[in-house]
Design a protein around this motif. Structure first.
Motif, PDB file in Angstrom:
ATOM      1  N   ASN A 244       1.009  -1.279   0.075  1.00 57.93           N
ATOM      2  CA  ASN A 244       0.013   0.043   0.127  1.00 57.93           C
ATOM      3  C   ASN A 244       0.846   1.146   0.006  1.00 57.93           C
ATOM      4  OD1 ASN A 244      -1.806   1.908   0.339  1.00 57.93           O
ATOM      5  ND2 ASN A 244      -2.988   0.890   2.298  1.00 57.93           N
ATOM      6  N   PRO A 245       0.869   2.157  -1.069  1.00 50.02           N
ATOM      7  CA  PRO A 245       1.602   3.315  -1.024  1.00 50.02           C
ATOM      8  C   PRO A 245       1.321   4.311   0.124  1.00 50.02           C
ATOM      9  CG  PRO A 245       0.183   3.461  -3.002  1.00 50.02           C
ATOM     10  CD  PRO A 245       0.079   1.899  -2.305  1.00 50.02           C
ATOM     11  N   VAL A 246       0.106   4.360   0.581  1.00 48.28           N
ATOM     12  CA  VAL A 246      -0.359   5.259   1.674  1.00 48.28           C
ATOM     13  C   VAL A 246       0.603   4.560   2.742  1.00 48.28           C
ATOM     14  CG1 VAL A 246      -2.003   6.052   3.348  1.00 48.28           C
ATOM     15  CG2 VAL A 246      -2.545   5.667   0.637  1.00 48.28           C
ATOM     16  N   PHE A 247       0.487   3.502   3.368  1.00 52.36           N
ATOM     17  CA  PHE A 247       1.213   2.878   4.266  1.00 52.36           C
ATOM     18  C   PHE A 247       2.699   3.267   4.159  1.00 52.36           C
ATOM     19  CE2 PHE A 247       3.957  -0.731   5.853  1.00 52.36           C
ATOM     20  CZ  PHE A 247       3.737  -0.679   7.073  1.00 52.36           C
ATOM     21  N   ILE A 248       3.453   3.167   3.019  1.00 50.02           N
ATOM     22  CA  ILE A 248       4.908   3.406   2.945  1.00 50.02           C
ATOM     23  C   ILE A 248       5.167   4.932   3.071  1.00 50.02           C
ATOM     24  CG2 ILE A 248       6.796   3.541   1.383  1.00 50.02           C
ATOM     25  CD1 ILE A 248       5.630   1.170   0.023  1.00 50.02           C
ATOM     26  N   VAL A 249       3.906   5.715   2.584  1.00 51.24           N
ATOM     27  CA  VAL A 249       4.379   7.101   2.825  1.00 51.24           C
ATOM     28  C   VAL A 249       4.216   7.466   4.405  1.00 51.24           C
ATOM     29  CG1 VAL A 249       3.336   9.533   2.627  1.00 51.24           C
ATOM     30  CG2 VAL A 249       3.532   7.896   0.166  1.00 51.24           C
ATOM     31  N   LEU A 250       3.272   6.862   5.192  1.00 45.44           N
ATOM     32  CA  LEU A 250       2.954   7.393   6.556  1.00 45.44           C
ATOM     33  C   LEU A 250       4.360   6.532   7.335  1.00 45.44           C
ATOM     34  CD1 LEU A 250      -0.596   6.192   7.159  1.00 45.44           C
ATOM     35  CD2 LEU A 250       0.595   8.393   7.099  1.00 45.44           C
ATOM     36  N   ILE A 251       4.846   5.584   6.812  1.00 40.49           N
ATOM     37  CA  ILE A 251       6.143   5.128   7.335  1.00 40.49           C
ATOM     38  C   ILE A 251       7.419   6.277   7.244  1.00 40.49           C
ATOM     39  CG2 ILE A 251       8.062   3.650   7.219  1.00 40.49           C
ATOM     40  CD1 ILE A 251       5.941   2.343   8.880  1.00 40.49           C
ATOM     41  N   LEU A 252       7.583   6.883   6.156  1.00 38.62           N
ATOM     42  CA  LEU A 252       8.491   7.746   5.750  1.00 38.62           C
ATOM     43  C   LEU A 252       8.141   9.100   6.623  1.00 38.62           C
ATOM     44  CD1 LEU A 252       8.795   7.456   2.071  1.00 38.62           C
ATOM     45  CD2 LEU A 252      10.325   6.525   3.548  1.00 38.62           C
ATOM     46  N   ILE A 253       6.882   9.451   6.627  1.00 38.82           N
ATOM     47  CA  ILE A 253       6.481  10.828   7.385  1.00 38.82           C
ATOM     48  C   ILE A 253       6.891  10.619   8.876  1.00 38.82           C
ATOM     49  CG2 ILE A 253       4.730  12.266   8.024  1.00 38.82           C
ATOM     50  CD1 ILE A 253       3.608  11.778   5.243  1.00 38.82           C
ATOM     51  N   SER A 254       6.418   9.531   9.647  1.00 45.01           N
ATOM     52  CA  SER A 254       6.525   8.992  10.891  1.00 45.01           C
ATOM     53  C   SER A 254       7.994   8.742  11.403  1.00 45.01           C
ATOM     54  CB  SER A 254       5.918   7.456  11.062  1.00 45.01           C
ATOM     55  OG  SER A 254       5.886   7.090  12.667  1.00 45.01           O
ATOM     56  N   PHE A 255       8.704   8.303  10.555  1.00 48.17           N
ATOM     57  CA  PHE A 255      10.305   8.133  10.817  1.00 48.17           C
ATOM     58  C   PHE A 255      10.824   9.566  10.636  1.00 48.17           C
ATOM     59  CE2 PHE A 255      14.658   7.742   9.517  1.00 48.17           C
ATOM     60  CZ  PHE A 255      15.021   6.682  10.435  1.00 48.17           C
ATOM     61  N   SER A 256      10.436  10.358   9.951  1.00 55.18           N
ATOM     62  CA  SER A 256      10.993  11.914   9.918  1.00 55.18           C
ATOM     63  C   SER A 256      10.404  12.493  11.123  1.00 55.18           C
ATOM     64  CB  SER A 256      10.604  12.370   8.541  1.00 55.18           C
ATOM     65  OG  SER A 256      11.194  11.777   7.321  1.00 55.18           O
ATOM     66  N   PHE A 257       9.417  12.484  11.456  1.00 47.73           N
ATOM     67  CA  PHE A 257       8.728  12.961  12.657  1.00 47.73           C
ATOM     68  C   PHE A 257       9.608  12.825  13.783  1.00 47.73           C
ATOM     69  CE2 PHE A 257       5.618  13.161  16.310  1.00 47.73           C
ATOM     70  CZ  PHE A 257       5.528  14.298  16.353  1.00 47.73           C
ATOM     71  N   GLY A 258      10.220  11.471  14.049  1.00 46.00           N
ATOM     72  CA  GLY A 258      10.929  11.074  15.152  1.00 46.00           C
ATOM     73  C   GLY A 258      12.260  11.824  15.222  1.00 46.00           C
ATOM     74  N   GLY A 259      12.886  12.123  14.003  1.00 39.64           N
ATOM     75  CA  GLY A 259      13.944  12.847  13.785  1.00 39.64           C
ATOM     76  C   GLY A 259      13.839  14.299  14.209  1.00 39.64           C
ATOM     77  N   PHE A 260      12.713  14.731  13.952  1.00 40.18           N
ATOM     78  CA  PHE A 260      12.252  16.466  14.112  1.00 40.18           C
ATOM     79  C   PHE A 260      11.655  16.342  15.505  1.00 40.18           C
ATOM     80  CE2 PHE A 260       8.501  19.144  14.529  1.00 40.18           C
ATOM     81  CZ  PHE A 260       9.045  20.404  14.052  1.00 40.18           C
ATOM     82  N   MET A 261      11.354  15.537  15.938  1.00 33.91           N
ATOM     83  CA  MET A 261      11.316  15.744  17.769  1.00 33.91           C
ATOM     84  C   MET A 261      12.519  15.694  18.527  1.00 33.91           C
ATOM     85  SD  MET A 261       7.892  16.513  18.016  1.00 33.91           S
ATOM     86  CE  MET A 261       7.958  16.573  19.678  1.00 33.91           C
ATOM     87  N   TYR A 262      13.293  14.712  17.877  1.00 35.41           N
ATOM     88  CA  TYR A 262      14.411  14.775  18.520  1.00 35.41           C
ATOM     89  C   TYR A 262      15.181  15.945  18.933  1.00 35.41           C
ATOM     90  CZ  TYR A 262      19.563  14.002  19.502  1.00 35.41           C
ATOM     91  OH  TYR A 262      20.683  14.158  20.004  1.00 35.41           O
ATOM     92  N   ARG A 263      15.209  16.895  17.767  1.00 35.73           N
ATOM     93  CA  ARG A 263      15.737  18.203  17.507  1.00 35.73           C
ATOM     94  C   ARG A 263      15.099  19.097  18.370  1.00 35.73           C
ATOM     95  NH1 ARG A 263      20.483  20.464  17.792  1.00 35.73           N
ATOM     96  NH2 ARG A 263      20.851  22.329  16.401  1.00 35.73           N
ATOM     97  N   ILE A 264      13.896  19.040  18.468  1.00 37.83           N
ATOM     98  CA  ILE A 264      12.880  20.083  19.107  1.00 37.83           C
ATOM     99  C   ILE A 264      13.339  20.104  20.571  1.00 37.83           C
ATOM    100  CG2 ILE A 264      10.847  20.556  19.869  1.00 37.83           C
ATOM    101  CD1 ILE A 264      11.245  21.787  17.066  1.00 37.83           C
ATOM    102  N   LEU A 265      13.329  18.620  20.975  1.00 38.09           N
ATOM    103  CA  LEU A 265      13.573  18.453  22.436  1.00 38.09           C
ATOM    104  C   LEU A 265      14.755  18.620  23.063  1.00 38.09           C
ATOM    105  CD1 LEU A 265      11.377  15.073  22.661  1.00 38.09           C
ATOM    106  CD2 LEU A 265      10.712  17.246  23.450  1.00 38.09           C
ATOM    107  N   GLN A 266      15.804  18.454  22.093  1.00 38.64           N
ATOM    108  CA  GLN A 266      16.891  18.356  22.090  1.00 38.64           C
ATOM    109  C   GLN A 266      17.561  20.253  22.324  1.00 38.64           C
ATOM    110  OE1 GLN A 266      19.911  18.446  19.466  1.00 38.64           O
ATOM    111  NE2 GLN A 266      21.605  17.354  20.696  1.00 38.64           N
TER     112      GLN A 266
END
Length: 263
Positions: free
Chosen positions: A38-60
């Motif tokens: 499912n391409p929607v599933f893959i896109v959500l994986i990419l967004i979710s992964f990037s969100f983790g790196g984004f939140m790390y920088r915000i919290l740090q």
């Protein structure tokens, strides 16, 4: 994680388009007769992964959080996802659980790449090439110590990755702990995040926050003095070039203009 998903996104989109138009050839039947990602599933994986790196920088950077507070958060997140799957779906994992777990691994990669180990925490293609290339230099002789160190670290990562995958498969095979299997690795995972910061962390979070702040006049002077005390290779090359140009420069004597003004 990202390479495989990005490569899978293209075929999943094209296969969805082909199969939605109806099968017209034997090759189409071969493609559409299998489960299509499912391409929607893959896109959500990419967004979710990037969100983790984004939140790390915000919290740090915004709140000064380090691995001491983020590692327990990752452990609780993994345990929470595992318990949710066990209580809601029984002992059968749903693929959409990966979307909820992806931010943890995005945070992990950001933490190890940007603050600590300095590379992805698993054996990549670069590590395999390093092992092959460095082994040839070691065999032929003349390999520098830095290259030998890279070969050793890449070999350790390669061995650890293989041993970890074998251990995980053996655990699931012999214990049949499909429903709560992620809990077993949650605490060791958090401990490794602590080790990454304590052992490999070259720059503390406090120092990174200082570098992120705008410099005052005093700060500029201190930074300039530090750069003069320990110049970077580029700065040293620039100084050498400037000194060479100054030594080659031919100074011409100043000629006083001979002006006679008549009133």
């Amino acid at each position: 994680m990202m390479v495989g998903n990005m490569l899978s996104l293209g075929p999943s989109v094209s296969y969805q388009v082909i199969c939605s138009m109806g099968t017209q050839s034997q090759s189409d039947d071969f493609i559409c007769g299998k489960p299509i990602p499912n391409p929607v599933f893959i896109v959500l994986i990419l967004i979710s992964f990037s969100f983790g790196g984004f939140m790390y920088r915000i919290l740090q950077r915004g709140f000064g959080c380090s691995a001491k507070c983020l590692a327990p958060l990752c452990v609780l997140w993994i345990i929470g996802c595992d318990l949710h799957e066990h209580w809601v779906r029984g002992d059968v994992y749903d693929k959409w659980t990966a979307v909820w777990l992806a931010p943890v691994f995005g945070l992990q990669d950001a933490m190890t790449v940007r603050n600590g180990f300095g590379a992805l925490p698993w054996c990549t293609t670069n590590n395999v090439v390093t092992i092959a290339f460095g082994s040839a230099d070691i065999l032929l002789g003349g390999a520098p110590d830095d290259e030998k160190s890279k070969v050793r670290s890449s070999a350790i990562m390669f061995s650890s990755m293989v041993i970890g995958s074998i251990s995980g498969a053996a655990f699931c095979s012999y214990t049949h702990a499909v429903g709560i299997g992620l809990m077993v690795i949650a605490v060791p995972f958090g401990c490794l995040l602590w080790v990454n910061e304590i052992w490999f962390g070259n720059v503390s979070t406090t120092k990174q926050l200082e570098l992120a702040q705008p410099l005052t006049d005093t700060g500029h002077a201190e930074l300039h003095s530090k750069m003069r005390a320990s110049p970077t290779p580029r700065l040293s090359l620039r100084r050498l070039s400037t000194m060479s140009m100054q030594s080659m420069r031919i100074e011409t004597p100043a000629v006083e203009p001979d002006l006679h003004l008549s009133g």
